[in-house]
Enzyme design. Structure first.
Site: not given
Ligand code: IPE
Ligand code: IPE
Ligand code: MG
Length: 242
Positions: A10, A27, A121
């Site tokens: 955030d 972003h 991962l």
């Protein structure tokens, strides 16, 4: 060391606004921090990383921001999948895919198929995701089995629901990180975070670096996870034995 790290990324909008730039620039900067975070997890041997990229509620943001995010998402799917595959990353998506365009849905499916065999991962991107949506879809899936006569309602327990929510095949997140200064869950993994250790920082997501993530890990290493038991039961040292 956490096996599974879950992150609310955030602060992108505020990062851009602080520079008097449009939110979408934030972003874009946030996407760079995503790569840094993936590198960090690969380096530390974290097994699973779940990133909150776009919430159920984020669809209600101004159309130009949503459109910009979709473009960014499409571009990232195009650019990053080869490299992620090469590095042994398995890519998955959780969330309500029906709200995305066919083009994005197809790219998501392609990324998943392409990287399915990778084990280094497990990277899960939560997009069009909400914790409430997740629990509702798990309940619906159980109800369908009951209606079809495959499941006895008496058999619906915590384990049954746990098996239908997102991330069911992964260990629950050990550590949750939220950047951007807000002290809330914002409809992220409501079911899965029951016993996750929570860590918050005021840093905005695009400003996150390896030292920030390391600070979270160091803090995590000092936590005593009791899961409802006493400190003595879990082998803690701050309590006198009977
Ligand atoms: C998080 O950053 C990314 C998304 C929700 C898509 P924000 O866009 O929420 O940034 P702030 O919180 O407004 O600064
Ligand atoms: C949570 O951030 C969602 C993502 C980071 C994808 P928001 O910015 O949407 O959360 P609120 O509105 O501050 O609770
Ligand atoms: Mg925000």
């Amino acid at each position: 060391m956490p096996r599974h790290l879950a992150v609310i990324m955030d602060g992108n909008g505020r990062w851009a606004q602080g520079r008097r730039r449009p939110r979408i620039i934030g972003h874009r900067a946030g996407a760079r921090a995503v790569n840094l975070c993936i590198d960090f997890c690969l380096d530390k041997g974290v097994e699973a990383l779940t990133l909150f990229a776009f919430s159920s509620e984020n669809w209600d943001r101004p159309a130009d921001e949503v459109g910009g995010l979709m473009k960014l998402f499409t571009g990232a799917l195009e650019r990053e999948v080869d490299e992620l595959d090469r590095r042994g990353v398995q890519v998955r998506f959780i969330g309500d895919r029906s709200r995305f365009t066919d083009a994005i849905r197809n790219r998501m499916a392609h990324a998943e198929t392409r990287t399915r065999g990778n084990r280094r991962l497990v990277l899960t991107i939560a997009a069009s995701y909400g914790g409430r949506w997740d629990i509702a879809q798990a309940a619906r899936s159980l109800a369908e089995d009951v209606a079809a006569g495959r499941l006895d309602p008496a058999a619906i327990d915590e384990a049954a629901l746990a098996s239908r929510v997102a991330l069911a095949d992964l260990p629950a997140p050990d550590l949750f990180i939220r950047t951007g200064g807000e002290l809330r869950i914002s409809n992220f993994l409501l079911w899965q975070l029951a016993y996750t250790e929570l860590w918050f920082t005021d840093l905005l997501w695009p400003d996150v670096d390896a030292a920030t993530l390391q600070a979270a890990l160091d803090d995590f290493a000092r936590r005593e996870r009791r899961f409802g038991l006493t400190s003595a039961q879990v082998g803690g040292t701050d309590e006198m034995p009977e």
